[in-house]
Design an enzyme around this catalytic site. Structure first.
Site, PDB file in Angstrom:
ATOM      1  N   VAL A 190       0.853  -1.198   0.000  1.00  0.00           N
ATOM      2  CA  VAL A 190       0.000   0.000   0.000  1.00  0.00           C
ATOM      3  C   VAL A 190       0.885   1.243   0.000  1.00  0.00           C
ATOM      4  O   VAL A 190       0.648   2.223  -0.704  1.00  0.00           O
ATOM      5  CB  VAL A 190      -0.915   0.027   1.239  1.00  0.00           C
ATOM      6  N   ALA A 191       1.946   1.169   0.809  1.00  0.00           N
ATOM      7  CA  ALA A 191       2.817   2.329   0.952  1.00  0.00           C
ATOM      8  C   ALA A 191       3.600   2.609  -0.323  1.00  0.00           C
ATOM      9  O   ALA A 191       3.773   3.751  -0.721  1.00  0.00           O
ATOM     10  CB  ALA A 191       3.777   2.083   2.097  1.00  0.00           C
ATOM     11  N   ILE A 208       3.194   1.513  -3.604  1.00  0.00           N
ATOM     12  CA  ILE A 208       2.609   1.678  -4.942  1.00  0.00           C
ATOM     13  C   ILE A 208       1.998   3.079  -5.030  1.00  0.00           C
ATOM     14  O   ILE A 208       1.117   3.420  -4.258  1.00  0.00           O
ATOM     15  CB  ILE A 208       1.544   0.600  -5.209  1.00  0.00           C
ATOM     16  N   GLU A 263      -0.327   4.785  -6.108  1.00  0.00           N
ATOM     17  CA  GLU A 263      -1.601   4.861  -6.818  1.00  0.00           C
ATOM     18  C   GLU A 263      -2.258   6.232  -6.695  1.00  0.00           C
ATOM     19  O   GLU A 263      -3.117   6.583  -7.482  1.00  0.00           O
ATOM     20  CB  GLU A 263      -2.575   3.744  -6.399  1.00  0.00           C
ATOM     21  N   ASP A 267      -0.675  37.253 -32.338  1.00  0.00           N
ATOM     22  CA  ASP A 267      -1.214  38.410 -33.070  1.00  0.00           C
ATOM     23  C   ASP A 267      -0.422  39.640 -32.695  1.00  0.00           C
ATOM     24  O   ASP A 267       0.272  39.628 -31.689  1.00  0.00           O
ATOM     25  CB  ASP A 267      -2.625  38.714 -32.541  1.00  0.00           C
ATOM     26  N   ASN A 272       3.233   6.463   5.758  1.00  0.00           N
ATOM     27  CA  ASN A 272       2.836   6.732   4.377  1.00  0.00           C
ATOM     28  C   ASN A 272       1.532   7.461   4.242  1.00  0.00           C
ATOM     29  O   ASN A 272       1.362   8.295   3.372  1.00  0.00           O
ATOM     30  CB  ASN A 272       2.732   5.437   3.609  1.00  0.00           C
ATOM     31  N   ASP A 313       3.775  11.337   5.768  1.00  0.00           N
ATOM     32  CA  ASP A 313       4.315  11.675   4.447  1.00  0.00           C
ATOM     33  C   ASP A 313       3.417  12.630   3.694  1.00  0.00           C
ATOM     34  O   ASP A 313       3.875  13.449   2.908  1.00  0.00           O
ATOM     35  CB  ASP A 313       4.415  10.400   3.600  1.00  0.00           C
TER      36      ASP A 313
HETATM   37  P1  ATP Z   1      -3.352  41.181 -35.878  1.00  0.00           P
HETATM   38  O1  ATP Z   1      -3.567  39.938 -36.636  1.00  0.00           O
HETATM   39  O2  ATP Z   1      -1.959  41.519 -35.649  1.00  0.00           O
HETATM   40  O3  ATP Z   1      -4.167  41.319 -34.642  1.00  0.00           O
HETATM   41  P2  ATP Z   1      -5.298  42.654 -37.042  1.00  0.00           P
HETATM   42  O4  ATP Z   1      -6.165  41.771 -36.265  1.00  0.00           O
HETATM   43  O5  ATP Z   1      -5.421  44.106 -36.827  1.00  0.00           O
HETATM   44  O6  ATP Z   1      -3.823  42.291 -36.858  1.00  0.00           O
HETATM   45  P3  ATP Z   1      -6.936  42.474 -39.206  1.00  0.00           P
HETATM   46  O7  ATP Z   1      -7.964  42.902 -38.242  1.00  0.00           O
HETATM   47  O8  ATP Z   1      -7.124  41.249 -40.004  1.00  0.00           O
HETATM   48  O9  ATP Z   1      -5.553  42.329 -38.535  1.00  0.00           O
HETATM   49  O10 ATP Z   1      -6.710  43.716 -40.133  1.00  0.00           O
HETATM   50  C1  ATP Z   1      -5.945  43.590 -41.292  1.00  0.00           C
HETATM   51  C2  ATP Z   1      -5.973  44.880 -42.065  1.00  0.00           C
HETATM   52  O11 ATP Z   1      -7.306  45.195 -42.420  1.00  0.00           O
HETATM   53  C3  ATP Z   1      -5.472  46.077 -41.280  1.00  0.00           C
HETATM   54  O12 ATP Z   1      -4.096  46.240 -41.460  1.00  0.00           O
HETATM   55  C4  ATP Z   1      -6.226  47.234 -41.917  1.00  0.00           C
HETATM   56  O13 ATP Z   1      -5.526  47.675 -43.052  1.00  0.00           O
HETATM   57  C5  ATP Z   1      -7.516  46.605 -42.354  1.00  0.00           C
HETATM   58  N1  ATP Z   1      -8.577  46.858 -41.374  1.00  0.00           N
HETATM   59  C6  ATP Z   1      -8.584  46.561 -40.071  1.00  0.00           C
HETATM   60  N2  ATP Z   1      -9.732  46.912 -39.502  1.00  0.00           N
HETATM   61  C7  ATP Z   1     -10.500  47.432 -40.464  1.00  0.00           C
HETATM   62  C8  ATP Z   1     -11.822  47.954 -40.521  1.00  0.00           C
HETATM   63  N3  ATP Z   1     -12.587  48.013 -39.457  1.00  0.00           N
HETATM   64  N4  ATP Z   1     -12.268  48.399 -41.698  1.00  0.00           N
HETATM   65  C9  ATP Z   1     -11.519  48.330 -42.786  1.00  0.00           C
HETATM   66  N5  ATP Z   1     -10.277  47.846 -42.812  1.00  0.00           N
HETATM   67  C10 ATP Z   1      -9.756  47.398 -41.672  1.00  0.00           C
END
Ligand code: ATP
Length: 869
Positions: free
Chosen positions: A281-282, A284, A286, A328, A701, A705
Site C-alpha cells: 500500500v505504501a 505503490i 496509486e 497576433d 505513508n 508523508d
Molecule cells: P493582428 O492579426 O496583428 O491582430 P489585425 O487583427 O489588426 O492584426 P486584421 O484585423 O485582419 O488584422 O486587419 C488587417 C488589415 O485590415 C489592417 O491592417 C487594416 O488595413 C484593415 N482593417 C482593419 N480593420 C478594419 C476595418 N474596421 N475596416 C476596414 N479595414 C480594416
C-alpha cells in the site's frame, strides 16, 4: 407547450406563449423564471458528492486487502491494531477526499468562469449577462462569432448563417429565416427558424427569443445521454498510470520476499502478511494521478488570478513545453488603443482633417460600426480612432446619418481587409470604402478619366504607405464610389471597384509596456516568439524590430508569398521565419502544422471565427478574452482575459512551476517509499528482525508523508525557470536525475535505518523499533526540505520561504513526538519513549539525508551532472 412545436409558431405567437416581447423581460420576471426553469447550464457530469469521493478512496485493491487483513487480525485478537489501522485508513481517505473535493470545486469554478456572456434585452436595454442566467422569453442579440447560448426562435434576421455541425453533423453553415414552418414533421437540420445551443454564428446577425434552456435544449438532451462519459486524463497521468502498473508488479515481488523472509525467521504469518500488504500500500504510488489532477486544478486557479483562464486541464501541464509562441500583433503586443497620427490627402500630409476634405470627413464618420451613446463612441479600436478624428473636425456621425443613413454595407472581414457602407447622396448614392491600402488602391480609378490611374500615381501612393508603415503606423486607405441608383446586388465586385481615392490615414497603436521584457523572457526561456498579423508588412516589421522579434528581411513572409509555397516548402522554411504579414486566418493553420512537422510545440493566439481551426490544431490554442469571439474561445485551450502577450509568457512560467512541483512531489514520495522498501527488504536479509510494524508503515505513508507532500504545490518557481530550454512533452518524468535520486536516497535512508537498528540491538536497547520508526519519519522530513529546490541550496532559498511546508513539517514533528512520548499512544502504536539523547541521535542521523541532497545539488550546480541546463 409541446416542446418540438416552436418552429410551427409565428414570432408573435412565440412571444405570446412566453409572455415576452421584442423589448425582452424585466429583471424581476427573469429571476422568477430562473427559479422555475433553473439555470441555463448543462449538467456537470464530473461533480461527485463528497461521500462518493470518500468511498472511492477505498476502491483500491490494496486498501481492500489491508482492510480485510485488519479485520481478520481484529477477530484473532489484535483488536487495537485493527482499529488503529482502520483509523489511519479513514484519516488517509479523508485527506484524499478533501483534496479531490477541492480540485473538483476549482475545476467547476473554472468551468463557470468559462461560460460565455450573451447580449440580451432586459428592462428594455441591451446588456450582457452570463449565458447561464438566460430564461425562456429572454430576447438575445446574436452576431458573427457568438456561440448560441440556448435554443432560440429567430424573430429578425440579417444574413444569418449558423454552423450546426456539432449537432447535425452538417458541415456547411445553414441560413436562418423568421417564418413559421408548416410541414408536419421537420428534422432538426431543417428547422430554419430556430437556432440551437452551442452552435456557432459564422455570419450575419439576428434577434431571437429563448424557447428552451439547460437540459431541455437539443444539446442538453444529448448531454443527458452522455452524462457518464469518462474523465479525460492528461498525458502525464496516462504515462504515470502505465508506470505504476510496472512498479506495482516489482513491489509485489519485493513484498513476497519480505513475507517469506519474515516467516522463515519465525515471525507470525498474519503479522508478516500485514507487513507485506502495508508495504505494498505504501510503495505503490496509486495516488499519483489524483495528485496531478489536484496540482493542475489548483494551478489553473492561480493562472486565473494572473488573467489566464484554462479551459482544458492538460494545457496547464504542457504549457511549460511550449517552444513557439505565435502571436497576433494588434491588442496582444500593442495596446489596441489607436489614434490617428497622420493623414494624407490631396498630395499633402496633415495632422488634423482639413475642413475642405468633406468627402474624406464623411467617409471617416460614416464607414464604421461605432455606436455613439451618451457622448461616447463604442466600437473597434481602428474604427473608433477614425470616428473620433471625424468628430473632432465637425463630422458628427449621428448628425450626418440623419440625412445620409446607412442603406447597405459590406462588413469588414480579415480576408478581404475592406469595409464598405452605402448612403443616399446628392447624386443618388455614395459608397464609402476603407481598408488595407494596397487592396483599396488596386480598386481605384483616376478621378478625372475614370480609367486606371497611372502606374506612377499608384507607385507614389504605395511609397507613402511604405513610409508611414515603416514608422510602425497602421495605414488605412479611404475611397468612395458614386452611384446614380442603388446597385441591385451589394457585392464586393459590384461596389468595391472603380473607386475614387480619398486619402490615407496613419494610426498609432503603442506597445504594451510589459511586452518588451516578456519577449526577452521568452527568448531566454528557449521559446521563439513569432508574429502573425493581418497588418501591413512595414508596420509589422517596425514593431517586430522594436521588440527584437525579427530584424532581417529573410525572417519575414507575407500572406501572398505564403500562398505560393507548397506545404513541404513551408515545412522547410518555417523555423527561419519570425514574422508573417497580411496573413489570412486560414494560413495560420498551415503555419501551425508546419511547425509541428518540425517537432515544435506551438502556442497560437487567435480571436476570429476563422481562427478556430488553427487554435484547435495548435498544441496550446489561446483565445483573446476581450477581443475574441465565443467561437475562438470555444476552440481554445486557454483564454487570455487581458489579451496581453506577457500573460502568455507568465502562464508558461506558471506551467513550468506547476510541472516542477509535480516532479518534486513525485521525487519526494517515491524516494520515501524507496527508503522504506530498502529498510524492510534488507533487514531480514541481514539477519535483523523486521524493523517496523504494519501500523508504523501505514502511519508514515498515509499520514506523516502526506502533509509535506501537499506543501510542494506552494513551492515558488526555481531561479532558472525561464533560463532553461522547454521540456519536451514526451520526455520521461524520471529524466534529469530523478530515478537515480530515488534510488540513492532510498538506499541511504535504508542504510541509516539499518545502522540504527543494528546499533540499538547490539546495545540491547528495547526501543529499537521506535528508533527506526523515528529515523524514517525524520529522514523523510529532512528529505522534503532538501528537495524543495532541484538546484539551489535550502539555505539560499530560505528555510521559511514555503510557509505551508514549514507548517506541514512542524505538525508532522509534533505528531511523531506525540506518538513517541504520550503514554496512551505508546500502547496503540507499540512505541516506547526514547531517551532524549537517543532522540537527538535519531534526528542527527536522519539529517544526513539533507546534507547528502545538498551535496547532490552542489554537484548539479557545479558540474550539471544530470544535464539540467
Ligand atoms: P493582428 O492579426 O496583428 O491582430 P489585425 O487583427 O489588426 O492584426 P486584421 O484585423 O485582419 O488584422 O486587419 C488587417 C488589415 O485590415 C489592417 O491592417 C487594416 O488595413 C484593415 N482593417 C482593419 N480593420 C478594419 C476595418 N474596421 N475596416 C476596414 N479595414 C480594416
Amino acid at each position: 407547450m409541446e416542446q418540438a412545436q416552436w418552429h410551427k409558431l409565428s414570432a408573435e405567437e412565440v412571444f405570446e406563449s412566453l409572455s415576452s416581447s421584442q423589448a425582452g423581460l424585466t429583471t424581476e420576471e427573469a429571476s422568477s423564471r430562473i427559479a422555475q426553469f433553473g439555470k441555463n447550464a448543462l449538467p456537470d457530469s464530473q461533480q461527485k458528492s463528497i461521500w462518493l469521493l470518500f468511498f472511492q478512496q477505498f476502491t483500491d485493491l490494496m486498501i481492500v486487502i489491508l482492510l480485510c487483513a485488519a479485520i481478520i487480525s481484529g477477530v484473532i485478537g489484535e483488536l487495537i491494531d485493527s482499529i488503529v489501522i482502520m483509523i489511519i485508513l479513514a484519516l488517509n481517505a479523508m485527506m484524499g477526499t478533501f483534496q479531490e473535493y477541492r480540485a473538483q470545486q476549482a475545476l467547476s469554478a473554472l468551468k463557470h468562469l468559462a461560460a460565455p456572456n450573451a447580449n440580451i434585452w432586459r428592462d428594455g436595454k441591451l446588456c450582457s449577462v452570463s449565458s447561464e442566467l438566460l430564461v425562456p422569453g429572454d430576447v438575445v442579440h446574436l452576431e458573427q462569432g457568438n456561440i448560441v447560448p440556448a435554443d432560440l426562435r429567430v424573430v429578425s434576421v440579417e444574413g444569418l448563417k449558423v454552423d450546426e455541425s456539432s449537432l447535425t453533423g452538417e458541415s456547411i453553415p445553414v441560413d436562418k429565416q423568421i417564418d413559421a414552418l408548416t410541414a408536419a414533421t421537420v428534422s432538426l437540420g431543417d428547422k430554419s427558424n430556430l437556432v440551437f445551443k452551442n452552435t456557432n454564428v459564422v455570419k450575419g446577425k439576428c434577434l431571437a427569443v429563448v424557447v428552451e434552456t439547460g437540459i431541455n435544449t437539443e444539446v442538453g438532451k444529448i448531454a443527458n445521454l452522455l452524462q457518464n462519459k469518462q474523465e479525460t486524463k492528461t498525458p502525464l497521468q496516462i504515462r504515470l498510470m502505465r508506470f505504476s502498473r510496472y512498479l506495482a508488479a516489482a513491489v509485489l515481488i519485493i513484498c513476497l520476499i519480505v513475507l517469506v523472509a519474515g516467516v522463515l525467521q519465525g515471525q507470525p504469518l498474519l503479522l508478516m502478511f500485514l507487513t507485506a500488504v502495508s508495504l505494498a500500500v505504501a510503495a505503490i504510488p496509486e495516488a499519483l494521478p489524483a495528485v496531478i489532477t489536484i496540482s493542475l486544478a489548483l494551478g489553473a486557479r492561480n493562472l486565473f488570478k494572473q488573467h489566464a483562464l484554462v479551459r482544458n486541464l492538460p494545457a496547464v501541464e504542457t504549457l511549460g513545453s511550449v517552444t513557439y509562441i505565435c502571436t497576433d500583433k494588434t491588442g496582444t503586443l500593442t495596446q489596441n488603443k489607436m489614434s490617428v497620427s497622420t493623414l494624407y490627402t490631396e498630395n499633402t500630409f496633415f495632422e488634423q482633417l482639413p475642413q475642405t476634405s468633406v468627402e474624406l470627413g464623411q467617409a471617416l464618420a460614416l464607414c464604421n460600426n461605432v455606436i455613439y451613446q451618451q457622448q461616447k463612441g463604442f466600437g473597434e479600436a481602428t474604427e473608433l480612432a477614425l470616428f473620433e478624428l471625424a468628430l473632432k473636425s465637425g463630422f458628427d456621425k449621428k448628425l450626418l446619418e440623419e440625412t445620409m443613413p446607412r442603406t447597405a454595407a459590406i462588413e469588414f472581414d480579415s480576408k478581404r481587409k475592406l469595409m464598405t457602407t452605402l448612403h443616399p447622396s446628392s447624386s443618388g448614392y455614395v459608397a464609402y470604402v476603407k481598408g488595407a491600402p494596397e487592396r483599396v488602391i488596386e480598386r481605384c480609378v483616376d478621378a478625372h478619366t475614370n480609367e486606371l490611374p497611372s502606374p506612377f500615381c499608384v507607385q507614389s501612393l504605395l511609397e507613402q504607405v511604405d513610409n508611414l508603415s515603416a514608422q510602425g503606423l497602421r495605414v488605412l486607405a479611404i475611397a468612395k464610389r458614386d452611384f446614380s441608383q442603388l446597385p441591385d446586388s451589394i457585392t464586393t465586385e459590384s461596389v468595391e471597384t472603380d473607386l475614387q481615392f480619398l486619402g490615407l490615414v496613419g494610426l498609432i497603436d503603442p506597445l504594451r509596456p510589459e511586452v518588451p521584457q516578456a519577449v526577452k523572457d521568452c527568448v531566454s526561456a528557449g521559446i521563439i516568439p513569432v508574429m502573425i498579423t493581418g497588418d501591413h508588412q512595414g508596420t509589422a516589421l517596425a514593431i517586430a524590430r522594436q521588440l527584437n522579434i525579427a530584424q532581417q528581411q529573410s525572417e519575414i513572409l507575407s500572406g501572398e508569398q505564403l500562398a505560393q509555397l507548397s506545404q513541404q516548402q513551408l515545412i522547410d522554411k518555417v523555423t527561419e521565419i519570425r514574422l508573417y504579414s497580411r496573413v489570412s486566418p486560414e494560413q495560420k493553420l498551415n503555419i501551425v502544422a508546419a511547425l509541428q512537422q518540425n517537432h515544435q510545440f506551438v502556442a497560437m493566439t487567435g480571436d476570429g471565427v476563422n481562427d478556430a481551426p488553427a487554435l484547435q490544431r495548435a498544441d496550446i490554442g489561446i483565445a483573446m478574452g476581450k477581443k475574441g469571439t465565443d467561437v475562438a474561445r470555444g476552440a481554445s485551450d486557454m483564454v487570455l482575459l487581458d489579451d496581453d502577450f506577457s500573460t502568455i509568457v507568465r502562464s508558461v512560467q506558471a506551467g513550468r512551476r506547476i510541472f516542477d512541483n509535480i516532479r518534486k512531489f513525485i521525487k519526494y514520495t517515491m524516494s520515501s517509499n524507496s527508503g522504506e522498501i530498502w529498510t524492510l527488504f534488507l533487514a531480514p536479509l541481514l539477519g535483523l528482525p523486521i524493523p517496523l510494524l504494519p501500523i508504523h508503515i501505514l502511519w508514515i505513508n498515509l499520514v506523516t508523508d502526506g502533509l509535506p507532500g501537499l506543501a510542494f504545490s506552494a513551492e515558488k518557481a526555481e531561479r532558472n525557470i525561464m533560463q532553461r530550454p522547454p521540456r519536451p512533452v514526451q520526455e520521461n518524468i524520471f529524466a534529469h536525475g530523478m530515478w537515480q535520486h530515488i534510488l540513492w536516497v532510498g538506499l541511504l535512508v535504508g542504510g541509516l535505518c539499518i545502522t540504527v537498528l543494528a546499533w540499538d540491538i547490539s546495545a540491547g536497547n528495547s526501543y529499537w523499533q521506535t528508533s527506526v520508526f523515528t529515523v524514517l519519519v525524520f529522514a523523510q522530513l529532512f528529505h522534503s526540505i532538501g528537495v524543495r529546490s532541484e538546484i539551489d541550496s535550502i539555505f539560499s532559498i530560505g528555510l521559511m520561504s514555503n510557509k505551508p511546508m514549514v507548517y506541514a513539517v512542524s505538525i508532522t514533528v509534533l505528531l511523531q513526538l506525540a506518538v513517541i512520548y504520550i503514554p496512551s499512544l505508546n500502547d496503540i502504536f507499540h512505541t516506547q519513549p526514547l531517551p532524549i539523547e537517543t532522540l537527538l541521535i535519531c534526528v542527527l542521523v536522519s539529517s544526513v539525508v539533507l546534507w547528502a541532497v545538498e551535496i547532490e545539488k552542489y554537484l548539479i550546480r557545479k558540474f550539471d551532472i544530470y544535464n539540467n541546463s
